[in-house]
Design a protein around this motif. Sequence first.
Motif, PDB file in Angstrom:
ATOM      1  N   ALA A  87       0.841  -1.210   0.000  1.00 25.95           N
ATOM      2  CA  ALA A  87       0.000   0.000   0.000  1.00 25.95           C
ATOM      3  C   ALA A  87       0.870   1.252   0.000  1.00 25.95           C
ATOM      4  O   ALA A  87       0.623   2.207  -0.744  1.00 25.95           O
ATOM      5  CB  ALA A  87      -0.925  -0.003   1.216  1.00 25.95           C
ATOM      6  N   LYS A  88       1.886   1.238   0.849  1.00 29.78           N
ATOM      7  CA  LYS A  88       2.820   2.375   0.932  1.00 29.78           C
ATOM      8  C   LYS A  88       3.467   2.615  -0.431  1.00 29.78           C
ATOM      9  O   LYS A  88       3.560   3.759  -0.896  1.00 29.78           O
ATOM     10  CB  LYS A  88       3.888   2.049   1.979  1.00 29.78           C
ATOM     11  CG  LYS A  88       4.972   3.059   2.162  1.00 29.78           C
ATOM     12  CD  LYS A  88       5.810   2.635   3.386  1.00 29.78           C
ATOM     13  CE  LYS A  88       6.979   3.538   3.613  1.00 29.78           C
ATOM     14  NZ  LYS A  88       8.164   3.210   2.857  1.00 29.78           N
ATOM     15  N   GLU A  89       3.874   1.536  -1.062  1.00 28.89           N
ATOM     16  CA  GLU A  89       4.570   1.671  -2.353  1.00 28.89           C
ATOM     17  C   GLU A  89       3.655   2.241  -3.434  1.00 28.89           C
ATOM     18  O   GLU A  89       4.074   3.076  -4.225  1.00 28.89           O
ATOM     19  CB  GLU A  89       5.137   0.306  -2.772  1.00 28.89           C
ATOM     20  CG  GLU A  89       6.343  -0.086  -1.932  1.00 28.89           C
ATOM     21  CD  GLU A  89       6.695  -1.558  -1.993  1.00 28.89           C
ATOM     22  OE1 GLU A  89       7.598  -1.975  -1.247  1.00 28.89           O
ATOM     23  OE2 GLU A  89       6.066  -2.304  -2.764  1.00 28.89           O
ATOM     24  N   ILE A  90       2.402   1.801  -3.456  1.00 30.79           N
ATOM     25  CA  ILE A  90       1.549   2.329  -4.529  1.00 30.79           C
ATOM     26  C   ILE A  90       1.070   3.754  -4.216  1.00 30.79           C
ATOM     27  O   ILE A  90       0.842   4.542  -5.134  1.00 30.79           O
ATOM     28  CB  ILE A  90       0.374   1.391  -4.902  1.00 30.79           C
ATOM     29  CG1 ILE A  90      -0.628   1.230  -3.786  1.00 30.79           C
ATOM     30  CG2 ILE A  90       0.865   0.059  -5.420  1.00 30.79           C
ATOM     31  CD1 ILE A  90      -1.939   0.623  -4.291  1.00 30.79           C
ATOM     32  N   LEU A  91       0.958   4.089  -2.951  1.00 29.58           N
ATOM     33  CA  LEU A  91       0.626   5.482  -2.618  1.00 29.58           C
ATOM     34  C   LEU A  91       1.756   6.411  -3.068  1.00 29.58           C
ATOM     35  O   LEU A  91       1.514   7.484  -3.622  1.00 29.58           O
ATOM     36  CB  LEU A  91       0.361   5.628  -1.118  1.00 29.58           C
ATOM     37  CG  LEU A  91      -1.033   5.201  -0.659  1.00 29.58           C
ATOM     38  CD1 LEU A  91      -1.081   4.980   0.847  1.00 29.58           C
ATOM     39  CD2 LEU A  91      -2.094   6.227  -1.070  1.00 29.58           C
ATOM     40  N   LEU A 126      -0.650  10.673  -5.102  1.00 32.06           N
ATOM     41  CA  LEU A 126      -1.897  11.390  -4.811  1.00 32.06           C
ATOM     42  C   LEU A 126      -1.638  12.465  -3.757  1.00 32.06           C
ATOM     43  O   LEU A 126      -0.896  12.233  -2.807  1.00 32.06           O
ATOM     44  CB  LEU A 126      -2.960  10.419  -4.288  1.00 32.06           C
ATOM     45  CG  LEU A 126      -3.536   9.456  -5.327  1.00 32.06           C
ATOM     46  CD1 LEU A 126      -4.222   8.275  -4.637  1.00 32.06           C
ATOM     47  CD2 LEU A 126      -4.527  10.178  -6.231  1.00 32.06           C
ATOM     48  N   PRO A 127      -2.252  13.650  -3.903  1.00 31.58           N
ATOM     49  CA  PRO A 127      -2.036  14.690  -2.881  1.00 31.58           C
ATOM     50  C   PRO A 127      -2.545  14.232  -1.513  1.00 31.58           C
ATOM     51  O   PRO A 127      -3.538  13.513  -1.426  1.00 31.58           O
ATOM     52  CB  PRO A 127      -2.871  15.867  -3.387  1.00 31.58           C
ATOM     53  CG  PRO A 127      -3.427  15.489  -4.696  1.00 31.58           C
ATOM     54  CD  PRO A 127      -3.157  14.055  -4.965  1.00 31.58           C
ATOM     55  N   VAL A 142      -5.817  11.944  -0.159  1.00 33.11           N
ATOM     56  CA  VAL A 142      -5.687  10.637   0.521  1.00 33.11           C
ATOM     57  C   VAL A 142      -6.562  10.589   1.776  1.00 33.11           C
ATOM     58  O   VAL A 142      -7.199   9.584   2.075  1.00 33.11           O
ATOM     59  CB  VAL A 142      -4.192  10.359   0.853  1.00 33.11           C
ATOM     60  CG1 VAL A 142      -4.045   9.148   1.776  1.00 33.11           C
ATOM     61  CG2 VAL A 142      -3.393  10.133  -0.428  1.00 33.11           C
ATOM     62  N   THR A 143      -6.599  11.710   2.503  1.00 29.72           N
ATOM     63  CA  THR A 143      -7.331  11.722   3.775  1.00 29.72           C
ATOM     64  C   THR A 143      -8.740  12.311   3.644  1.00 29.72           C
ATOM     65  O   THR A 143      -9.470  12.402   4.617  1.00 29.72           O
ATOM     66  CB  THR A 143      -6.549  12.546   4.822  1.00 29.72           C
ATOM     67  OG1 THR A 143      -6.377  13.872   4.313  1.00 29.72           O
ATOM     68  CG2 THR A 143      -5.197  11.938   5.112  1.00 29.72           C
ATOM     69  N   GLY A 144      -9.114  12.698   2.436  1.00 30.94           N
ATOM     70  CA  GLY A 144     -10.345  13.485   2.273  1.00 30.94           C
ATOM     71  C   GLY A 144     -11.643  12.723   2.129  1.00 30.94           C
ATOM     72  O   GLY A 144     -12.713  13.333   2.005  1.00 30.94           O
ATOM     73  N   PHE A 171      -9.876  12.334 -13.429  1.00 33.56           N
ATOM     74  CA  PHE A 171      -9.143  12.788 -12.242  1.00 33.56           C
ATOM     75  C   PHE A 171      -7.653  12.478 -12.404  1.00 33.56           C
ATOM     76  O   PHE A 171      -6.793  13.333 -12.169  1.00 33.56           O
ATOM     77  CB  PHE A 171      -9.725  12.093 -11.007  1.00 33.56           C
ATOM     78  CG  PHE A 171      -8.970  12.327  -9.735  1.00 33.56           C
ATOM     79  CD1 PHE A 171      -9.010  13.570  -9.112  1.00 33.56           C
ATOM     80  CD2 PHE A 171      -8.216  11.317  -9.150  1.00 33.56           C
ATOM     81  CE1 PHE A 171      -8.310  13.799  -7.935  1.00 33.56           C
ATOM     82  CE2 PHE A 171      -7.517  11.538  -7.971  1.00 33.56           C
ATOM     83  CZ  PHE A 171      -7.563  12.766  -7.367  1.00 33.56           C
ATOM     84  N   ALA A 172      -7.352  11.259 -12.856  1.00 35.10           N
ATOM     85  CA  ALA A 172      -5.952  10.838 -13.032  1.00 35.10           C
ATOM     86  C   ALA A 172      -5.286  11.643 -14.146  1.00 35.10           C
ATOM     87  O   ALA A 172      -4.139  12.088 -14.015  1.00 35.10           O
ATOM     88  CB  ALA A 172      -5.895   9.352 -13.344  1.00 35.10           C
TER      89      ALA A 172
END
Lengths: 90, 413
Positions: free
Chosen positions: B83-87, B92-93, B97-99, B251-252
């Motif tokens: 997960a860390k690696e793909i983030l 992504l801003p 991520v937290t929104g 979006f991407a």
Amino acid sequence: MTRQEIEKEIRAIFLREFEVENPEPDVNLRDAYGFDSIDAIELLMEIEKVLGTELTQAEKKKAMDIRTLNQIIDYVQILADCRQTESEKN
Amino acid sequence: MTERRVVITAASAITPIGHGQKPIVESLVNGKSGVATLRDDHFVSRFIHSRVYGTVGYPIEYDFSRQHRKTMGPVSYYACQVAKEILEQAGLPRNFVTGGRLGIAFGSIHGSPTVQREIYRIFFNAGDRESYQGIGAVDYLKSMVHTTAVNISKMFGITGRIISSGTACTTSSQSIGYGYEAVKYGLQDAMLCGGADEYDTTTVAVFDNLLACSTAFNDRPEQTPRPFDRARDGLVVAEGAGAVMLEEYEFARKRGAEILAEVIGFACNSNGGDLILPNLDGITKTLKLGLENARIHPSDVDLISAHATATKMGDIIEAQATGAVFGKTPAVVALKSYMGHTMAACGAIETVVTLYMMQEGFIAPTLHLEEIDDRCAMIRHVQKPEETPVKTAAIQNFAFGGVNTSLLIRKLT
């Protein structure tokens, strides 16, 4: 147990179990070190080991309001004194 | 309902043949197997007839703080790492991520069996308070079935929806499929999808007792499993994790993300019958539904990543269903021949490896496929590396319980 002995034990627990070195005595542990409810439960188990006795559910619930290292030391001091008194009575 | 296009903007995997694109591709090119000898677990391993395991046999440098580690069993280490690696890869801003518009679809077959084993050991030895207290406050959080998804959400502050399927071998193909649907229908703008499973001998014991595990190559682990080969003798359980980032296309595109491929279709159905035996009608229907959902013709598909666990009947039924739907046009590769069956992770890992092949412009052969079983011969097997562009690929997965999935991806031109 003296207050000094308790503080030494609690600081050792924080280092060993929570990887927190020399926590400040009066800061909010959650804010400063991310110490959460999971850690609080683990800490109570460690305190039982230090005291060598089981804590009652009521005693454990009292710990849920604790926020600082000094409050933890106060809490353990009271428990240790209670157990000392009980042991002298018996 | 408005349908939005969904693209993959990041991918990573921890597998028995390597961690990340370069080592995995090198293993594919060199025909390197990740299957090794089963380790002694001082528990059930001494009874298991199958002495092989798809093993992650290299160190992984984790830098997770204790604040996160305290609720993570081994399975969550794998999950949080990919997960860390793909983030990081997706870029992504942070406020996105937290929104709340980024969700997670991530699972494992049953949480952390290593932690569960310790809990049960204590249960069965319990009888005194000290034993009871050995059940740590965090053991449930480490071992529960959605442990991977929620540990990812905690570590990265992701606040969107959580989907945590636990459907054995279709766990992570469902993660990607349901993540795709969540973005396609506007429920989320991005989904972090995948699956993981840790080293676990109890899973081997289950398949071993069903006579489904490979045993004939115990002295030559790197030569098994052998999907579609006449000498195949069963599956090899494995460990690992895979993850992809799905995003809504516009979006991407607007944020300049690298687009690895588009997810163009997904299907999932149930056999509605036997929970173990492969079902020709059920699988055939899934493959057709996948194509219908993608609105493409079977001849549009260049490459099929087969589920192909190397069991006697499973491979035959899959070959028959695949042949009936696709004929002999698409190349078919069985990626489990390299690494064994990574259980909950297999759908995601096989999607990631298919993406790598798309990017590299080659198709890896099915390892050990020396003599094709006549009953599996109705599809175009890949027996030698093929340097060829792959535009459209299908990833097929089937699970205990009679669950089938088909995922279709296409490279953007």
